[in-house]
Scaffold this motif. Structure first.
Motif, short mmCIF file in Angstrom:
data_model
loop_
_atom_site.label_atom_id
_atom_site.label_comp_id
_atom_site.label_asym_id
_atom_site.label_seq_id
_atom_site.Cartn_x
_atom_site.Cartn_y
_atom_site.Cartn_z
N THR A 140 -11.64 -7.33 7.67
CA THR A 140 -11.22 -6.27 6.74
C THR A 140 -9.80 -6.50 6.26
O THR A 140 -9.52 -6.39 5.05
CB THR A 140 -11.33 -4.89 7.42
N LEU A 199 -8.57 -7.32 2.34
CA LEU A 199 -7.55 -6.54 1.64
C LEU A 199 -6.42 -7.43 1.14
O LEU A 199 -5.90 -7.23 0.04
CB LEU A 199 -7.00 -5.44 2.56
N GLN A 239 0.63 -0.36 4.23
CA GLN A 239 -0.57 -0.06 3.45
C GLN A 239 -1.81 -0.59 4.17
O GLN A 239 -2.84 0.07 4.20
CB GLN A 239 -0.47 -0.63 2.04
N GLU A 281 -4.90 1.67 5.31
CA GLU A 281 -6.25 1.39 4.80
C GLU A 281 -7.25 1.14 5.93
O GLU A 281 -8.42 1.52 5.84
CB GLU A 281 -6.25 0.18 3.87
N THR A 282 -6.80 0.47 6.98
CA THR A 282 -7.72 0.08 8.06
C THR A 282 -7.69 1.04 9.24
O THR A 282 -8.51 0.92 10.15
CB THR A 282 -7.36 -1.32 8.59
#
Length: 125
Positions: free
Chosen positions: A75, A79, A90, A94-95
């Motif tokens: 992941t 990104l 960020q 996001e994760t």
């Protein structure tokens, strides 16, 4: 002085028959302000009394690296491929992974560097 060296002194003085208070007083005389606290001496004397004579720390299991999974590595990598200038903050957002764990994934798993540009940590090769 290293912790192991202090423990060695505690062990020797314990084996000579001194109690925690006497050991701490003698260490204060020798090491002054660099001496271990009494609250550090007491547990080691207790360990030595119970038969544990090693001055090394016992192995302790740390927190399992549950966030360092292949899925999370993948992941993070996706990104980064979408936006090479994405910040570590960020990526963490996001994760839903901690910043330290994201940095570990970047450095140890993806062989990337984190650089700081104007106060923001971004990814670089």
């Amino acid at each position: 002085m290293e912790a192991v060296e202090y423990r060695s002194v505690i062990k020797v003085l314990y084996l000579k028959g001194q109690n925690s208070t006497e050991i701490h007083q003698e260490m204060v005389q020798v090491y002054a302000e660099k001496c271990s606290n009494y609250s550090t001496v007491t547990p080691w004397v207790r360990k030595f009394k119970s038969g544990f004579l090693s001055v090394m720390d016992e192995h302790r299991e740390g927190r399992s690296p549950s966030v360092l999974t292949e899925k999370n590595v993948s992941t993070v990598e996706k990104l980064i491929m979408q936006d090479r200038r994405i910040s570590v903050k960020q990526l963490a957002f996001e994760t839903k992974i901690g910043i330290g764990s994201v940095e570990t994934i970047l450095h140890d798993h993806l062989n990337l560097k984190v650089v700081s540009l104007m106060g923001t940590k971004v990814i670089d090769n």
